[in-house]
Design an enzyme around this catalytic site. Structure first.
Site, PDB file in Angstrom:
ATOM      1  N   SER A   1     -40.119  95.778 143.437  1.00 11.23           N
ATOM      2  CA  SER A   1     -41.007  96.660 143.732  1.00 11.23           C
ATOM      3  C   SER A   1     -41.162  96.740 145.132  1.00 11.23           C
ATOM      4  O   SER A   1     -40.254  96.929 145.983  1.00 11.23           O
ATOM      5  CB  SER A   1     -42.270  96.345 143.017  1.00 11.23           C
TER       6      SER A   1
ATOM      7  N   HIS B   1     -41.829  99.020 134.542  1.00 10.69           N
ATOM      8  CA  HIS B   1     -41.884  98.086 136.017  1.00 10.69           C
ATOM      9  C   HIS B   1     -42.161  96.728 135.775  1.00 10.69           C
ATOM     10  O   HIS B   1     -41.848  96.014 136.662  1.00 10.69           O
ATOM     11  CB  HIS B   1     -42.750  98.627 136.737  1.00 10.69           C
TER      12      HIS B   1
ATOM     13  N   ASP C   1     -36.229  97.455 140.934  1.00  3.86           N
ATOM     14  CA  ASP C   1     -37.169  98.284 140.705  1.00  3.86           C
ATOM     15  C   ASP C   1     -37.886  98.733 141.994  1.00  3.86           C
ATOM     16  O   ASP C   1     -39.100  98.647 142.094  1.00  3.86           O
ATOM     17  CB  ASP C   1     -38.225  98.313 139.611  1.00  3.86           C
TER      18      ASP C   1
END
Length: 442
Positions: free
Chosen positions: A286, A364, A309
């Site tokens: 992330s 996620h 991600d």
């Protein structure tokens, strides 16, 4: 959820999910009445849910290393191949209550209530790595620096880090001090007599009696504040912190004296000349995925990067042409959106390997450890689990990562058996992305 445990009384809780938009990444609350049944958790009530152990040939040890007690210093969890031992001490997954408080603040929950719930569900959860175990000298190990996501901290990706260490890597999971972690700490010098605070837990005892903890919690956007301005500043600091951690590993490898601010029985000198510092990768999830890109731009010692991600908003696109190392984007199916994928695609190159795969049925939060520690009902309600078995999802991610690292770190291993995964060749993978990008955008 699987199994049966005690019932936590019916409570009004905030359930959160990631909000995706072109303006950035936000964690927004959704009010729900939730009868929280703590069933099938790993906190001593049921052993069916736990962080998976490494599958590689090495047993894994871990220790914490803080170099420099001030906020400008470096703090990371170090995972490494260790000597085998009977009944090793396993560290707590969440080291102390301040981290629960930080998670509560990040999720906009009441600290007192959330601490009770988090502590009940996760308070006894252990990381499957031997705490301060003796290092296992076995040639030179390649190195990975790992960067956590927004609102996380250094221990929340232990399943990934343990697996990599079991496969023969030394992994440093950095805890960022840019106010993007839900909680972290450093030390300040204690000057007033008789007022010193006790440390929150034994593993955080400093070597000097003259130091006391100073906690730093997640900082939310201020009203009217531009998200890019804050996140761009943070991603640059994050990259500097990763590079600083790498420099410390260089010092340890060369035999220089490195003082750990934390009291520790682990002997850093046993790691002298144990690292293959020509084979270094950067990895993150992330916001940590954006940190991967920033690190590749700032430090050529990183030979390749793996972005899980990735959230691309924090980055200056002007840096993209200067990045010459291979990059592997491993995405979840449910998180990505057009604008974010377009920014990833701007890193495509005709001559430098830039690969992308998407894992079907993932969300996620399929990459952090939470996905293993909640049953199906709570996990899906809180968007911590996708439709795919989390063990299958992370196994695919780890194997694809290892194959990619073998290719671009020139490793003499058997990870090439998983080369097809890099191209998305598996029933649970999508080559590239599941997001349809308008031709005009390309």
């Amino acid at each position: 959820m699987s199994g049966v445990g005690r019932l936590v009384p019916l409570t009004l809780l905030k359930i959160h999910e990631w909000s995706r938009s072109s303006s950035g990444l936000k964690y927004i609350p959704k009010w729900k009445w939730l009868a929280v049944c703590a069933m099938g958790n790993s906190s001593g009530h049921n052993n069916t849910l736990s962080i998976p152990s490494g599958k590689g040939p090495h047993q894994v040890g871990c220790t914490d290393l803080m170099v420099g007690h001030k906020v400008q210093g470096s703090f990371f969890r170090l995972y490494y191949p260790c000597q085998a031992s009977d009944n090793p001490q396993l560290p707590d997954w969440v080291p102390c209550r301040e981290y629960f408080n930080g998670l509560a603040d990040f999720m906009k929950m009441n600290r007192t209530l959330s601490e009770k719930i988090f502590n009940y569900l996760f308070g006894s959860c252990k990381i499957p790595a031997a705490w301060n175990a003796s290092f296992k000298p076995d040639g030179k190990y390649p190195v990975i620096i790992f960067s956590h996501g927004l609102g996380a901290f250094r221990t929340l990706y232990s399943a990934i880090c343990v697996e990599l260490a079991s496969q023969g890597f030394i992994v440093a999971a950095v805890e960022h001090r840019d106010e993007s972690a839900s909680a972290t700490f450093y030390f300040r010098e204690h000057t007033e007599s008789g007022t010193k605070k006790h440390v929150s837990c034994e593993i955080f005892k400093p070597v000097s009696e003259n130091l006391e903890e100073e906690w730093m919690y997640y900082r939310a956007l201020k009203p009217g504040e531009k998200e890019f301005s804050l996140r761009n500043k943070q991603v640059k600091q994050r990259a500097d912190e990763c590079i600083r951690a790498l420099k410390i590993l260089f010092d340890i490898n060369s035999g220089k004296s490195v003082e750990n601010v934390l009291q520790s029985v682990f002997d850093l000198s046993t790691m002298e000349n144990s690292m293959d510092l020509c084979r270094i990768a950067i990895m993150g999830h992330s916001f940590g995925g954006a940190t991967v890109i920033e690190c590749l731009c700032k430090e050529v010692k990183f030979k390749c990067g793996v972005a899980l991600d990735a959230w691309m908003l924090p980055l200056d696109e002007e840096i993209f042409p200067s990045i010459k190392q291979p990059i592997f984007f491993i995405n979840s199916e449910k998180f990505q959106w057009i604008g974010n994928i377009i920014r990833m695609k701007k890193l495509d190159s005709a001559v430098i390997p830039r690969k992308m795969i998407t894992i079907k049925g993932t969300v996620h939060q399929s990459f952090p450890d939470f996905t293993f520690l909640t049953g199906n009902w709570i996990g899906r309600l809180m968007n911590l689990k996708g439709e795919i078995d989390p063990y299958i999802a992370l196994d695919l991610s780890n194997k694809a990562t290892l194959a990619f690292l073998q290719q671009h770190l020139a490793l003499d291993r058997n990870f090439n058996q998983w080369d097809p995964l890099i191209d998305g060749k598996d029933v649970n993978l999508i080559p590239g992305t599941n997001i349809t990008i308008p031709q005009a955008s390309i």
